[in-house]
Design a protein around this motif. Structure first.
Motif, short mmCIF file in Angstrom:
data_model
loop_
_atom_site.label_atom_id
_atom_site.label_comp_id
_atom_site.label_asym_id
_atom_site.label_seq_id
_atom_site.Cartn_x
_atom_site.Cartn_y
_atom_site.Cartn_z
N MET A 1 0.84 -1.17 0.00
CA MET A 1 0.00 0.00 0.00
C MET A 1 0.89 1.24 0.00
SD MET A 1 -3.11 0.64 2.52
CE MET A 1 -3.42 2.21 3.18
N ASN A 2 0.63 2.15 -0.93
CA ASN A 2 1.43 3.37 -1.04
C ASN A 2 0.90 4.44 -0.11
OD1 ASN A 2 3.02 2.23 -2.97
ND2 ASN A 2 1.83 3.04 -4.67
N ARG A 3 1.80 5.15 0.51
CA ARG A 3 1.42 6.25 1.39
C ARG A 3 1.45 7.54 0.57
NH1 ARG A 3 1.53 5.87 6.95
NH2 ARG A 3 1.03 7.88 7.83
N HIS A 4 0.37 8.28 0.57
CA HIS A 4 0.26 9.52 -0.19
C HIS A 4 0.42 10.71 0.74
CE1 HIS A 4 -0.99 7.39 -3.76
NE2 HIS A 4 -1.83 6.70 -3.02
N PRO A 5 0.96 11.82 0.23
CA PRO A 5 1.10 13.01 1.07
C PRO A 5 -0.27 13.61 1.40
CG PRO A 5 1.71 13.51 -1.19
CD PRO A 5 1.49 12.02 -1.11
N PHE A 6 -0.33 14.26 2.56
CA PHE A 6 -1.58 14.86 3.00
C PHE A 6 -1.90 16.06 2.13
CE2 PHE A 6 -4.18 17.48 5.82
CZ PHE A 6 -5.13 16.55 6.17
N CYS A 7 -3.15 16.20 1.71
CA CYS A 7 -3.57 17.29 0.83
C CYS A 7 -4.16 18.42 1.68
CB CYS A 7 -4.59 16.76 -0.19
SG CYS A 7 -4.94 17.95 -1.47
N TRP A 8 -3.33 19.42 1.96
CA TRP A 8 -3.73 20.53 2.82
C TRP A 8 -4.78 21.42 2.18
CZ3 TRP A 8 -2.71 20.66 7.78
CH2 TRP A 8 -1.65 19.91 8.26
N GLN A 9 -4.77 21.52 0.85
CA GLN A 9 -5.70 22.41 0.17
C GLN A 9 -7.15 21.97 0.42
OE1 GLN A 9 -3.20 20.85 -1.42
NE2 GLN A 9 -1.81 22.45 -2.03
N ASN A 10 -7.40 20.68 0.39
CA ASN A 10 -8.76 20.20 0.62
C ASN A 10 -9.21 20.47 2.06
OD1 ASN A 10 -8.81 19.30 -1.99
ND2 ASN A 10 -8.32 17.19 -1.47
N LEU A 11 -8.30 20.30 3.01
CA LEU A 11 -8.64 20.57 4.41
C LEU A 11 -8.97 22.05 4.61
CD1 LEU A 11 -8.84 19.64 7.37
CD2 LEU A 11 -6.41 20.24 7.57
N VAL A 12 -8.14 22.92 4.05
CA VAL A 12 -8.37 24.36 4.21
C VAL A 12 -9.69 24.77 3.56
CG1 VAL A 12 -7.49 26.63 3.55
CG2 VAL A 12 -5.94 24.92 4.45
N PHE A 13 -9.96 24.26 2.35
CA PHE A 13 -11.22 24.60 1.69
C PHE A 13 -12.41 24.09 2.50
CE2 PHE A 13 -14.70 23.59 -1.21
CZ PHE A 13 -14.95 24.85 -1.71
N GLY A 14 -12.31 22.88 3.02
CA GLY A 14 -13.41 22.32 3.82
C GLY A 14 -13.66 23.12 5.08
N PHE B 1 -12.89 26.29 5.55
CA PHE B 1 -13.42 27.58 5.14
C PHE B 1 -14.91 27.48 4.82
CE2 PHE B 1 -14.09 30.85 1.80
CZ PHE B 1 -13.80 31.97 2.57
N PHE B 2 -15.30 26.44 4.10
CA PHE B 2 -16.71 26.23 3.78
C PHE B 2 -17.53 26.01 5.05
CE2 PHE B 2 -20.21 23.33 2.70
CZ PHE B 2 -20.89 24.13 1.79
N LEU B 3 -17.02 25.20 5.98
CA LEU B 3 -17.73 24.98 7.24
C LEU B 3 -17.85 26.27 8.05
CD1 LEU B 3 -16.39 21.54 8.46
CD2 LEU B 3 -18.70 22.10 7.72
N ALA B 4 -16.83 27.13 8.00
CA ALA B 4 -16.90 28.39 8.72
C ALA B 4 -17.99 29.29 8.15
CB ALA B 4 -15.55 29.10 8.66
N ILE B 5 -18.10 29.33 6.83
CA ILE B 5 -19.14 30.16 6.21
C ILE B 5 -20.53 29.62 6.54
CG2 ILE B 5 -20.14 30.84 3.99
CD1 ILE B 5 -17.27 31.01 2.93
#
Length: 83
Positions: free
Chosen positions: A1-14, A16-20
């Protein structure tokens, strides 16, 4: 199983959307006054900043993928022909 880097852009967008959506829901239902909402938003931003500092200071895991650089030494003309 390959380990992929964490995608910070999706977390930040999520977040931000939850804050709105959260601020809209709080204002719509009158759970907090405008002053309380601004103080809560400031506290959340400070908390996210502290989490960001902690994530920056955390040591990175070593990357186990092989290097893509060329080895040092002689370059063979047959393998890399020049025009």
């Amino acid at each position: 199983m390959n380990r992929h880097p964490f995608c910070w852009q999706n977390l930040v967008f999520g977040l931000f959307f939850l804050a709105i959506v959260g601020s809209w829901a709080v204002r719509k239902t009158d759970l907090l006054t405008t002053r309380e909402l601004s103080l809560t938003a400031a506290a959340v931003l400070i908390l996210l900043g502290l989490i960001g500092v902690a994530a920056t200071l955390r040591p990175r895991r070593p990357n186990n993928t092989p290097s893509q650089t060329e080895p040092e030494g002689e370059v063979h003309e047959e393998a890399h022909p020049q025009p």
